[in-house]
Write an enzyme that holds these catalytic residues in place. Structure first.
Site, PDB file in Angstrom:
ATOM      1  N   ASP A   9     -90.281  67.389 -11.740  1.00 33.96           N
ATOM      2  CA  ASP A   9     -89.178  67.410 -10.776  1.00 33.96           C
ATOM      3  C   ASP A   9     -89.763  67.391  -9.372  1.00 33.96           C
ATOM      4  OD1 ASP A   9     -87.760  67.781 -13.076  1.00 33.96           O
ATOM      5  OD2 ASP A   9     -86.852  69.698 -12.509  1.00 33.96           O
ATOM      6  N   ASP A 130     -74.504  67.497 -18.057  1.00 31.67           N
ATOM      7  CA  ASP A 130     -74.882  68.837 -17.633  1.00 31.67           C
ATOM      8  C   ASP A 130     -73.660  69.727 -17.802  1.00 31.67           C
ATOM      9  OD1 ASP A 130     -77.325  67.734 -16.927  1.00 31.67           O
ATOM     10  OD2 ASP A 130     -76.670  67.297 -14.892  1.00 31.67           O
TER      11      ASP A 130
END
Length: 241
Positions: A9, A130
Site C-alpha cells: 500500500d 468493502d
C-alpha cells in the site's frame, strides 16, 4: 491451492499499513519497491499494489507504481487498486502493465461504466467489495455504498469474474478473516473470490482454504506479513499444501 497476494500500500511515496482503512492510521514500512522486491524474492506470484492517495483523493503515486511494475512485472503478476474510477485511471493502470485492476467505489457510483469495463476487459478487472455488516463502504471507506447482495446481483448480471471481499472492521486489525462473510458471498456467485482483511495466522489461511470448493481461490496478505506474524514462505507452504 490458494493464491497469495502480498499487499504493498503506497501513501506519499512510502509503503504503509492502515488500521481499518482509516486515513491517518499509517505505519510506515519504507520503500514500496523494496517491499515488492522482498515478496517476489520470497516466492510471490502475485502482488496487490494499492495507491492509497488515489483512493482517498489526496493525489496519486502513479509514477512510482509504474516503476514497480516496470521492474517486477516480468517476474510477478501485479494487481493494481486504489482510485480506479474512470477511463483515465483504468487506462493508466493497464498501460503500466497491471495484470489485473481492482475497481471499488466506481462500481457503486457509476454502475454503467463498470458494466462496460467488465464486458470489455473480462477477467483483467476485479471488483472490490468493502463491507461493514452487509453494507458496502465507498470512497476510501468513508461513505456507505448500498446493500452488498443487491450490488452483487447487478455485477453478476454483467459478468463480473472476481470479487475482492474485505471486512472493513477487520482490516489491519489482525483479528482473523470473516469466514462467514466470505462463505455468504461465494455461495451467491459463480465469480471467483479473493479474501482480504484480518488474516493474522497460518490457521486463518487454512480456514480460508476450506472455502476453496465455493470459489474462494486467493487471499491478500498485509499487516500479517509486515508485523511478521509469519513469513511469506510459511504462508505459501500452507497455501500450496
Amino acid at each position: 491451492m490458494l493464491t497469495l497476494l502480498p499487499a504493498v500500500d503506497v501513501r506519499d511515496g512510502k509503503a504503509v499499513r492502515l488500521r481499518q482503512g482509516e486515513s491517518g492510521s499509517e505505519t510506515d514500512y519504507g520503500s514500496p519497491l523494496e517491499a515488492a522486491r522482498t515478496w517476489v524474492e520470497s516466492g510471490a506470484r502475485w502482488i496487490h499494489l494499492v495507491d492509497l492517495d488515489a483512493a482517498f483523493g489526496t493525489g496519486d503515486n502513479r509514477a512510482q507504481l509504474k516503476t514497480i511494475v516496470g521492474e517486477l512485472g516480468d517476474k510477478v503478476n501485479i494487481e493494481m487498486s486504489g482510485g480506479v474510477r474512470d477511463d483515465a485511471s483504468l487506462d493508466a493502470a493497464l498501460d503500466a502493465g497491471a495484470a489485473r485492476v481492482n475497481i471499488g467505489t466506481a462500481a457503486l457510483e457509476n454502475p454503467e461504466w463498470t458494466a462496460d469495463v467488465i464486458r470489455k476487459y473480462g477477467d483483467r478487472v476485479a471488483v472490490g467489495l468493502d463491507v461493514r455488516g452487509h453494507t458496502l463502504a465507498a470512497r476510501g471507506w468513508v461513505k456507505e455504498g448500498g446493500d452488498l447482495f443487491e450490488t452483487m446481483k447487478f455485477l453478476d448480471s454483467v459478468g463480473c469474474s472476481r470479487y475482492v471481499v474485505t471486512d472493513v472492521a477487520r482490516d489491519g486489525m489482525m483479528s482473523g478473516p470473516n469466514i462467514e462473510l466470505l462463505r455468504e458471498v461465494a455461495e451467491r456467485t459463480d465469480a471467483k473470490v479473493t479474501a482480504s482483511g484480518g488474516i493474522s495466522s497460518l490457521d486463518d489461511l487454512r480456514a480460508i482454504k476450506t472455502l476453496d470448493g465455493l470459489g474462494v481461490d486467493s487471499a491478500i496478505l498485509g499487516k500479517s506479513l509486515y508485523a511478521r506474524a509469519f513469513t511469506l514462505e510459511e504462508a505459501l507452504e500452507v497455501a500450496n499444501a
